[in-house]
Design an enzyme around this catalytic site. Structure first.
Site, short mmCIF file in Angstrom:
data_model
loop_
_atom_site.label_atom_id
_atom_site.label_comp_id
_atom_site.label_asym_id
_atom_site.label_seq_id
_atom_site.Cartn_x
_atom_site.Cartn_y
_atom_site.Cartn_z
N HIS A 97 -41.82 1.09 -33.34
CA HIS A 97 -41.31 1.08 -34.71
C HIS A 97 -39.79 0.91 -34.71
O HIS A 97 -39.11 1.38 -33.80
CB HIS A 97 -41.64 2.39 -35.42
CG HIS A 97 -43.09 2.73 -35.42
ND1 HIS A 97 -44.04 1.94 -36.03
CD2 HIS A 97 -43.76 3.74 -34.84
CE1 HIS A 97 -45.23 2.48 -35.84
NE2 HIS A 97 -45.09 3.57 -35.11
N GLU A 115 -42.03 9.29 -35.73
CA GLU A 115 -43.29 10.00 -35.91
C GLU A 115 -43.48 10.98 -34.77
O GLU A 115 -42.77 10.91 -33.75
CB GLU A 115 -44.46 9.01 -35.94
CG GLU A 115 -44.71 8.30 -34.62
CD GLU A 115 -45.73 7.17 -34.73
OE1 GLU A 115 -45.61 6.34 -35.63
OE2 GLU A 115 -46.66 7.14 -33.90
N HIS A 172 -45.53 2.91 -27.74
CA HIS A 172 -46.56 3.95 -27.75
C HIS A 172 -47.91 3.37 -28.15
O HIS A 172 -47.99 2.35 -28.84
CB HIS A 172 -46.19 5.09 -28.70
CG HIS A 172 -45.98 4.67 -30.12
ND1 HIS A 172 -44.86 4.02 -30.56
CD2 HIS A 172 -46.77 4.80 -31.22
CE1 HIS A 172 -44.95 3.79 -31.85
NE2 HIS A 172 -46.10 4.23 -32.29
N ARG A 192 -46.29 -4.87 -33.20
CA ARG A 192 -47.32 -4.85 -32.17
C ARG A 192 -46.84 -5.65 -30.97
O ARG A 192 -46.52 -6.83 -31.09
CB ARG A 192 -48.59 -5.49 -32.77
CG ARG A 192 -49.86 -5.00 -32.19
CD ARG A 192 -51.06 -5.60 -32.94
NE ARG A 192 -51.42 -4.86 -34.13
CZ ARG A 192 -51.71 -5.42 -35.31
NH1 ARG A 192 -51.67 -6.72 -35.47
NH2 ARG A 192 -52.05 -4.66 -36.33
ZN ZN Z 1 -46.63 4.62 -34.34
#
Ligand code: ZN
Length: 312
Positions: A97, A115, A172, A192
């Site tokens: 991200h 996150e 991740h 991605r």
């Molecule tokens: Zn994530």
């Protein structure tokens, strides 16, 4: 006094999702490939509604607009957090991200995404992909552009009760078999990097190679600094798991009556194990609620585990 806000979750069907949100959490999910329960969310892609009481039926985003006093009049332009439960029947794509600055510039003013994960359930010998093995920017670019995935991907073993902070720029991926609770900035921007060459409706899903190379942090945080064990923390106290610019997260295991003073703009509480009550109202595994500003003491009883979060 402002009462506790119980919300209706929003469910997301995904190619990698499963049926454990029904089997383990008793949610009324739409299919056996339901990957995400957006339990506390005011995001436009899944805006929760209030389940009961004075504000029944209102969306969380609407409540945030019309009643900022419930959230401590904190002056932010949107409800800042999103709490999800994720059921990964299969591997998720490997992703990263952006931070606020990159997302603001390249994604129409969206927030970046920081996150964190609390592992609710996983098989023995489970692992997550966190970080990568490239030592320099040049190595990173080579590995990604030339598809050297076995060299690039770094797996770290995890168990139930582990806690992982995922800062922007951290590669991740959740692997199949893992259930976790995610607390995140209210953003949906994901780049991605690699999708295991899978096909979805006969086509590979879109990758975001250039953006990924732009935002991935090199080198990655060490494996030891990536995972914190939080399974056996002291009971009946708020154990801080993380404090970062966007949120604070605590774990609270209740084994006797506990009173928590609400001194934050609001508190998000998720019951992840067991059952009990909050100020006399029954709660159980799978319930999520917001304790508003000025609520006073949150009185918890029973035998249960909660993950709690706020913005500060
Ligand atoms: Zn994530």
């Amino acid at each position: 006094m402002n009462s506790i806000l119980f919300l209706n979750p929003v469910f997301k069907e995904t190619i990698w999702g499963g049926s454990k949100l029904r089997e383990q959490y008793h949610y009324d999910i739409p299919s056996d490939t339901t990957g995400e329960c957006w339990a506390i969310s005011a995001h436009p892609n899944g805006d929760c509604t209030v389940k009961e009481g004075e504000y029944e039926g209102m969306t969380l985003s609407g409540l945030w607009e019309k009643h900022p006093e419930l959230f401590g009049n904190c002056g932010l332009d949107r409800f800042p957090l999103l709490t999800k439960i994720i059921d990964a029947r299969e591997n998720l794509s490997i992703q990263v991200h952006p931070d606020d600055a990159y997302a603001g510039e390249h994604e129409n003013g969206s927030l970046g995404k920081t996150e964190c994960w609390y592992i609710l359930d996983c098989p023995t010998d489970a692992a997550l992909i966190i970080g990568h093995n490239a030592k320099t920017e040049k190595e990173l670019e080579d590995m990604i552009r030339q598809g050297k995935w076995t060299e690039f991907i770094r797996e770290i073993p995890v168990k139930k009760g582990d806690f992982i902070q995922i800062n922007p720029g951290t590669v991740h991926a959740i692997k199949g078999g893992i259930m976790l609770l995610e607390t995140q900035q209210s953003s949906d921007i994901t780049y991605r990097v690699y999708d295991y060459d899978r096909l979805s409706d006969g086509k590979p899903r879109q990758l975001h190679i250039e953006q990924s190379i732009d935002v991935i942090t090199v080198p990655a945080l060490s494996p030891q600094d990536s995972v914190r064990q939080a399974a056996d923390l002291p009971a009946n106290v708020m154990n801080e798991l993380i404090s970062c610019d966007y949120y604070k997260v605590w774990k609270l295991e209740v084994t006797k009556p506990v009173s928590v003073e609400q001194t934050h703009p609001f508190l998000i509480m998720s019951v992840v194990e067991g059952e009990g009550s909050v100020n006399g109202r029954k709660i159980a595994k799978g319930d999520h609620f917001i304790v508003p500003d000025g609520f006073g003491n949150v009185d918890l009883e029973g035998n249960m585990e909660l993950i709690v979060s706020s913005i500060k």
